[in-house]
Every structure is written in structure tokens, then in C-alpha cells.
Design an enzyme around this catalytic site. Structure first.
Site, short mmCIF file in Angstrom:
data_model
loop_
_atom_site.label_atom_id
_atom_site.label_comp_id
_atom_site.label_asym_id
_atom_site.label_seq_id
_atom_site.Cartn_x
_atom_site.Cartn_y
_atom_site.Cartn_z
N CYS A 137 13.28 78.89 27.69
CA CYS A 137 11.61 79.48 28.05
C CYS A 137 11.35 78.12 28.22
O CYS A 137 12.10 77.46 29.09
CB CYS A 137 11.09 80.07 26.98
SG CYS A 137 10.24 79.33 25.40
N ASP A 177 4.16 84.40 29.27
CA ASP A 177 3.91 83.42 28.66
C ASP A 177 2.56 83.72 27.28
O ASP A 177 1.26 83.21 27.68
CB ASP A 177 3.58 82.03 28.84
CG ASP A 177 4.02 80.84 28.25
OD1 ASP A 177 4.06 80.72 27.12
OD2 ASP A 177 4.51 80.21 29.06
N ARG A 200 8.43 81.35 23.24
CA ARG A 200 9.50 82.99 23.50
C ARG A 200 10.61 82.81 23.26
O ARG A 200 11.15 84.28 22.43
CB ARG A 200 9.09 83.39 24.95
CG ARG A 200 7.77 84.06 25.52
CD ARG A 200 6.97 83.90 27.27
NE ARG A 200 7.50 82.60 27.66
CZ ARG A 200 7.18 81.96 28.57
NH1 ARG A 200 7.79 82.97 30.01
NH2 ARG A 200 6.92 81.01 28.77
P1 4NP Z 1 6.80 79.35 25.55
O1 4NP Z 1 5.33 78.52 25.96
O2 4NP Z 1 7.83 78.66 26.55
O3 4NP Z 1 7.21 80.91 25.47
O4 4NP Z 1 7.27 78.03 24.39
C1 4NP Z 1 4.96 77.67 26.43
C2 4NP Z 1 4.32 76.73 25.30
C3 4NP Z 1 4.16 75.60 25.46
C4 4NP Z 1 4.14 74.80 26.98
C5 4NP Z 1 3.97 75.69 27.97
C6 4NP Z 1 4.69 76.96 27.48
N1 4NP Z 1 3.82 73.98 27.86
O5 4NP Z 1 3.68 73.76 28.30
O6 4NP Z 1 3.01 72.99 26.71
#
Ligand code: 4NP
Length: 137
Positions: A7, A111, A13
């Protein structure tokens, strides 16, 4: 067989998918891991609300260390499973095309780090992992 879930941040995710898939893989046929496209959350644990929903559903988790996918991980994975079309596009830009990049569900999985819909995302990832396991397991 190595399965790598990818992800963006590797704290919501992809770790949810990793541990859900692992819980379905009762005979440990697969070596399952997860990573991100960014190093923004490097070294961090699973985001607490994501962890909570895994606990609530009796999904066993291990220590987590968020990191960006490496070229070695990409090359060594038998299956790379992404949650959004964008993830696949980014991987192809970073490492070149690889035919076994599969999107977990037909639609992108939103997300939850931004939308906070952890329950919905859990259910969608669970359904996707079940179907994936039926297909490749
Ligand atoms: P993930 O969610 O892709 O589902 O782990 C996110 C968590 C943190 C960030 C972006 C997406 N971030 O930019 O820090």
C-alpha cells in the site's frame, strides 16, 4: 511462495491484508509480508485503529516495522498484491513491469488513514483475501 502486499504507508491496509491472509493460510503455504511505496512511516507499528480491528476479529499479528518495498523484495515475490491501481502504476515506474502484480479487489480500497472507515476497509480486505486465497492457495 512469497506474497507481498503493498500500500502507500505500510501502516494500515497492507499490514491488515498481510495478517488477514496469513490467518486464512492455516497450513502456512505462503511466506506473507507487506511494505509501502513510501518511507514516510518507516519503522512504525500498525496504526492503532487498524490494529484494533484486527484484534477485534481475532486476527493474529506479529511485530510490525513499516518500510518501503525494496527492489529485492519486488524481484523475489511470487505475487505482489496492491490495494489501488495507483500502487501498481507506481511499482511499474519504480521497478518495471512484472506480470504478477494483482489488485486485491476490483475497486480500489480507500485509504482509512484519511477516511477513518476501518470497519469497511477491514471487510473489503477480508473478502478480497478470501477470494485471493481461493484462487492462488
Ligand atoms: P496505508 O495508509 O497506505 O493504508 O498504510 C497510509 C498511512 C500513512 C500515510 C499514507 C497512507 N502517510 O503518508 O504517512
Amino acid at each position: 511462495m512469497k506474497v507481498m502486499f503493498v500500500c502507500l504507508g505500510n501502516i494500515c491496509r497492507s499490514p491488515m491484508a498481510q495478517y488477514i491472509f496469513q490467518s486464512l493460510d492455516v497450513h502456512n503455504k505462503f511466506d506473507v509480508s507487506s511494505s509501502g511505496l513510501s518511507n514516510e512511516e518507516y519503522g512504525n507499528d500498525i496504526y492503532p485503529p487498524a490494529k484494533e480491528i484486527l484484534y477485534k476479529n481475532n486476527i493474529k499479528i506479529d511485530n510490525h516495522f513499516a518500510h518501503k518495498i525494496t527492489k529485492e523484495e519486488f524481484d523475489e515475490s511470487d505475487y505482489i498484491i496492491v490495494l489501488e491501481d495507483y500502487h501498481k502504476d507506481r511499482l511499474i515506474t519504480m521497478f518495471g513491469d512484472k506480470k504478477n502484480i494483482i489488485k486485491l479487489t476490483e475497486n480500489d480500497i480507500e485509504d482509512p488513514w484519511y477516511t477513518n472507515n476501518f470497519e469497511k476497509v477491514y471487510n473489503e480486505i477480508y473478502e478480497g483475501c478470501k477470494r485471493l486465497y481461493e484462487k492462488i492457495g
